[in-house]
Design an enzyme around this catalytic site. Structure first.
Site, PDB file in Angstrom:
ATOM      1  N   HIS A  95       0.831  -1.220   0.000  1.00 55.95           N
ATOM      2  CA  HIS A  95       0.000   0.000   0.000  1.00 55.95           C
ATOM      3  C   HIS A  95       0.863   1.267   0.000  1.00 55.95           C
ATOM      4  CE1 HIS A  95      -3.977  -1.815   0.173  1.00 55.95           C
ATOM      5  NE2 HIS A  95      -3.398  -2.755   0.880  1.00 55.95           N
ATOM      6  N   THR A  96       2.006   1.153  -0.630  1.00 51.15           N
ATOM      7  CA  THR A  96       2.903   2.305  -0.754  1.00 51.15           C
ATOM      8  C   THR A  96       2.940   2.832  -2.181  1.00 51.15           C
ATOM      9  OG1 THR A  96       4.647   0.685  -1.032  1.00 51.15           O
ATOM     10  CG2 THR A  96       4.462   1.684   1.144  1.00 51.15           C
ATOM     11  N   SER A 102      -5.838 -14.729  -5.672  1.00 52.28           N
ATOM     12  CA  SER A 102      -5.078 -15.195  -4.514  1.00 52.28           C
ATOM     13  C   SER A 102      -4.034 -14.173  -4.090  1.00 52.28           C
ATOM     14  CB  SER A 102      -4.409 -16.529  -4.835  1.00 52.28           C
ATOM     15  OG  SER A 102      -3.441 -16.319  -5.841  1.00 52.28           O
ATOM     16  N   GLY A 103      -4.080 -12.983  -4.695  1.00 56.24           N
ATOM     17  CA  GLY A 103      -3.148 -11.931  -4.282  1.00 56.24           C
ATOM     18  C   GLY A 103      -1.789 -12.047  -4.934  1.00 56.24           C
ATOM     19  N   SER A 123      -1.415 -11.495  -8.188  1.00 53.81           N
ATOM     20  CA  SER A 123      -1.504 -10.609  -9.332  1.00 53.81           C
ATOM     21  C   SER A 123      -1.670 -11.291 -10.681  1.00 53.81           C
ATOM     22  CB  SER A 123      -0.284  -9.688  -9.351  1.00 53.81           C
ATOM     23  OG  SER A 123      -0.686  -8.492  -9.922  1.00 53.81           O
ATOM     24  N   SER A 124      -2.704 -12.119 -10.752  1.00 55.04           N
ATOM     25  CA  SER A 124      -3.020 -12.736 -12.043  1.00 55.04           C
ATOM     26  C   SER A 124      -3.427 -11.661 -13.056  1.00 55.04           C
ATOM     27  CB  SER A 124      -4.125 -13.779 -11.887  1.00 55.04           C
ATOM     28  OG  SER A 124      -5.246 -13.202 -11.271  1.00 55.04           O
ATOM     29  N   ASP A 170       2.298  -4.093  -9.466  1.00 54.12           N
ATOM     30  CA  ASP A 170       2.195  -5.420 -10.069  1.00 54.12           C
ATOM     31  C   ASP A 170       2.724  -5.423 -11.505  1.00 54.12           C
ATOM     32  OD1 ASP A 170       0.817  -5.717  -7.702  1.00 54.12           O
ATOM     33  OD2 ASP A 170      -1.152  -5.538  -8.643  1.00 54.12           O
TER      34      ASP A 170
END
Ligand code: GLA
Length: 330
Positions: free
Chosen positions: A20-21, A98-99, A101-102, A145
């Site tokens: 979150h940066t 799932s986090g 980054s698909s 991402d």
């Protein structure tokens, strides 16, 4: 002459630290992993796109705006100004949602396939991918991402400064240690709204402090309550990215593990981006002997990243992750 058939691969990513940066002009340290999305492109009479894993097809002559998975390729075709038409076949081995980054993996694979590998300036391309995600798919995400998927280096993490967009590769020498991810299984429908709310809170904190981005924040005493906690996470997380770079240089993996734990505590308590399933997954990894563990990605579900010391076996279902090559033609 029709353009030749090509196959491109876009990797998913893990963020070692710096969560979150990106949308706060801060620091992060991701790397691309070996799993991702593959796009095969071949000449065709009209645009045909097959999502082989979903068993769904999209056919069109002009890439108009639509909702759902079709927005990704239509947006990339339009934003890159690709004339086509082509037949695209999409497959992947990255669990969706799932986090890992698909979405960025798909964007990067589409970009490399549509451009026949002639990608040019990769940071500019990352911005195009991010624009597609923001404006076509409708997800208000940052650049983390896409840069990870397009610019990763094997065996290295990327220290990204989102103010200057400077990308500095950094060796990740784990020796007998391992990094693993474990999916919490939680796919909360508050993920998008929670993420957007955090972004709005960061903007509100900037307004209260009279600054343009939280990267400039120093003295936080003008803030209290929620905005103070959100700003404190961002400021402390930026410091943890640089502390992690120093710990990696010093081959001090126990210190990296402590920083992962501190990042998680800050995301849970100050940023309030965790959920019970993620906490249970952190506990499971700790019980299995992890030295440090933290949620990765936007939060409100998704995966947990853990650093395991020598001789510690990854728990069932965990995926060992190592920094892999960036998006490319196969
Ligand atoms: C998601 C977004 C990224 C970044 C992370 C949080 O993965 O896509 O841009 O904001 O959350 O670090």
């Amino acid at each position: 002459m029709p353009e030749p058939a090509v196959t491109a691969f876009g990797p998913g990513r893990v963020n070692l630290i710096g969560e979150h940066t990106d949308y706060n002009e801060g620091l992060a340290m991701p790397f691309a992993i070996e799993r991702g999305v593959t796009v095969k492109s071949s000449p065709a009479r009209r645009w045909v796109v097959d999502a082989l894993d979903l068993g769904q097809r999209d056919e069109f002559d002009t890439p108009d705006r639509v909702k759902g998975w079709r927005a990704f390729h239509r947006g990339m075709i339009a934003e890159l100004g690709i004339e086509g038409p082509r037949h695209l076949e999409i497959t992947g081995d990255l669990p969706r949602g799932s986090g890992l980054s698909s979405s960025a993996a798909l964007e990067a694979a589409l970009a490399v396939a549509l451009l026949q590998g002639e990608t040019g300036d990769l940071k500019a391309l990352a911005k195009v991918c991010s624009k597609v995600e923001n404006e076509w798919v409708g997800a208000e995400t940052g650049l983390l991402d896409q840069i990870a998927s397009l610019l990763s280096r094997e065996g290295q993490v990327l220290r990204i400064d989102f103010r200057s967009l400077e990308v500095e590769p950094h060796p990740l020498e784990l020796g007998d240690w391992q990094l693993v991810t474990l999916d919490s299984g939680a796919k909360h429908n508050i993920a998008a709204s929670g993420y957007n709310q955090r972004r709005a809170e960061c903007r509100a904190a900037c307004e209260a402090l009279g600054i343009d981005s939280l990267r400039e924040a120093g003295d936080l005493s003008a803030l209290d309550g929620t905005l103070l906690r959100r700003a404190r996470h961002v400021v402390s997380e930026n410091a943890r990215v640089d502390a992690t770079a120093a710990a990696l240089d010093a081959h001090d993996l126990p210190a990296v593990a402590e920083l992962l734990d501190a990042s998680h505590a800050s995301l849970r308590d100050d940023y309030e981006a965790s959920v019970p399933e993620v906490e249970a997954t952190v506990e499971r990894l700790k019980a299995a002997g992890a030295a440090g563990a933290r949620m990765v990605g936007g939060g409100f579900g998704g995966s947990v990243l853990a650093l395991l010391g020598p001789g510690v076996a990854p728990p069932d279902g965990a995926l060992v992750v190592t920094p892999g090559a960036p998006a490319r033609l196969l």
